[in-house]
Each structure stands twice: as C-alpha cells, then as structure tokens.
Design an enzyme around this catalytic site. Structure first.
Site, PDB file in Angstrom:
ATOM      1  N   SER A 130       0.854  -1.195   0.000  1.00 47.36           N
ATOM      2  CA  SER A 130       0.000   0.000   0.000  1.00 47.36           C
ATOM      3  C   SER A 130       0.878   1.229   0.000  1.00 47.36           C
ATOM      4  O   SER A 130       1.997   1.215   0.553  1.00 47.36           O
ATOM      5  CB  SER A 130      -0.896   0.023   1.237  1.00 47.36           C
ATOM      6  OG  SER A 130      -1.529   1.293   1.379  1.00 47.36           O
ATOM      7  N   TYR A 144      -1.940  -0.720  10.346  1.00 47.50           N
ATOM      8  CA  TYR A 144      -1.924  -0.979   8.908  1.00 47.50           C
ATOM      9  C   TYR A 144      -0.637  -0.439   8.286  1.00 47.50           C
ATOM     10  O   TYR A 144       0.022  -1.118   7.486  1.00 47.50           O
ATOM     11  CB  TYR A 144      -3.149  -0.343   8.270  1.00 47.50           C
ATOM     12  CG  TYR A 144      -3.311  -0.605   6.788  1.00 47.50           C
ATOM     13  CD1 TYR A 144      -3.727  -1.845   6.331  1.00 47.50           C
ATOM     14  CD2 TYR A 144      -3.060   0.391   5.856  1.00 47.50           C
ATOM     15  CE1 TYR A 144      -3.896  -2.094   4.967  1.00 47.50           C
ATOM     16  CE2 TYR A 144      -3.229   0.166   4.495  1.00 47.50           C
ATOM     17  CZ  TYR A 144      -3.637  -1.081   4.063  1.00 47.50           C
ATOM     18  OH  TYR A 144      -3.794  -1.320   2.718  1.00 47.50           O
TER      19      TYR A 144
END
Length: 212
Positions: A130, A144
């Site tokens: 990501s 995350y």
C-alpha cells in the site's frame, strides 16, 4: 499472449485479487487462488475463469505454508491477502492487531520463503502492499501502516537471499482502488483525493496489469 506458468494468488476471490486472477488466466497461466470468508465469490470466480479456488486462512501460518508447499513448484506467487483495522491505537484490541500482523506480515513472509523452496530459477514473488507503507496522512491507521512498511523490508531482504537464483521479490503499492472495501464513491473519497495528483480511485485491473 499465452504461457504455461503455475501461479498461486493468496487472497484472490474479490477486488484486486480477483482482477489478478482474471489477468493471469487471460494470459494463459494455470491459476490457483485462496479465499477465506468469500466462498460464493470464490466459487463464482473459479467457474468464470477456469481457475481453482481453495480455502486457506491467511491468519494461520501453518495453513499458509502447507498451501504453498502443496501447490508444487510455482512460477509466480502473488500475496494479496490483507486486512485493515481503523481506530484509536490506545483503544484497539491487541488480539485483533496481532491477527492483522499475522495476515499482513507473517503470511507474506512465510509464503515467500516456502515458495522459494520449490520455485524454479527466474521465479517471481509479488506482494500487494500500500502507498501507506511510505506515508500515512491520516490518524487511526497505525497498525496498517506498520504492516505495509514491513513488506518493504521483506522484499529487500529476500531479494538478496533469492537473487542468485534469478527470483525477484517486488511490492506493488496501490493508492485508493475502487473495490468493495474502498469504493470510489465512499465516505473517504474527498479526503483521499485531496492528497492525490490525479483525483480518482484506481481500478483493480490497473493493479493486475502492474502485477502481470
């Protein structure tokens, strides 16, 4: 284009994973993909593409290792499985955070190492990361961000270990992609687009193109 490569996609039933499955099948590869909770979507995708769907919980290290081992020599491993947990770091359940790390960090690492045991020279290992591995512009996504940054170290380290065999390790780091998990018309749209040079969500097919 046609090939006879053996491809395993961890987390392939929906969204980006499903687009990756479709792309490799279109290119002629033999594709197996895993799913956890999305059985109907997985079975539908398998019927549509002629790929094979197998249930594997990416939070279970031994199950991930067994799935990769039992897949035989892979030409391509794609690790797409991942979860996100949002919220105040001071209030989050430590067990849920540990589960996130098992899925987002442990599974890619153990899958890559196990794949390399049988992978022919010149094989490919691709992990879906990501943009949040590089930058985190909003609060309440610390766990995350940690997990996606860890994938960069995974790629740099294993690239050294497996490079002599011509096996490459790469992380693809998408920004917002239009999926069920992050729809283009969702509540975070305006905030996310405010950081971006091109004010739109990406499409799963675009990520699949990069992977292929």
């Amino acid at each position: 284009m046609s090939d006879t490569r053996s491809v395993l996609v961890l987390g392939g039933s929906r969204g980006i994973g499903a687009a990756i499955v479709r792309r490799f099948v279109k290119d002629g590869a033999r594709v197996t993909f895993t799913y956890a909770g999305s059985r109907e979507a997985a079975e539908r995708l398998a019927r549509e593409t002629g790929s094979a769907a197998v249930r594997t919980d990416s939070a279970d290290r031994d199950a991930v290792i067994a799935r990769v081992r039992d897949s035989g020599p892979l030409d391509v491993l794609v690790v797409n499985s991942g979860i996100a947990i949002f919220g105040d770091a001071l209030e989050q359940d430590p067990d849920e955070i540990d589960r996130l790390f098992r899925i987002n960090v442990h599974a890619p690492y153990h899958a890559a190492v196990e794949a390399a045991r049988q992978m022919p020279d010149g094989g490919r290992i691709i992990v879906i990361g990501s943009v949040n591995g590089d930058r985190m512009p909003v609060p309440e996504m610390a766990s995350y961000a940690v997990s996606k940054s860890a994938l960069q170290g995974l790629a740099r380290g294993l690239a050294r270990d497996f490079g002599p065999r011509g096996i490459t390790i790469n992380v693809v780091q998408p920004g917002p992609i239009d999926t069920d998990a992050n729809p283009a018309d969702g509540p975070m749209k305006e905030l996310m687009h405010s950081f971006m040079a091109i004010k739109r969500h990406g499409r799963p097919e675009e990520v699949a193109g990069m992977v292929a």
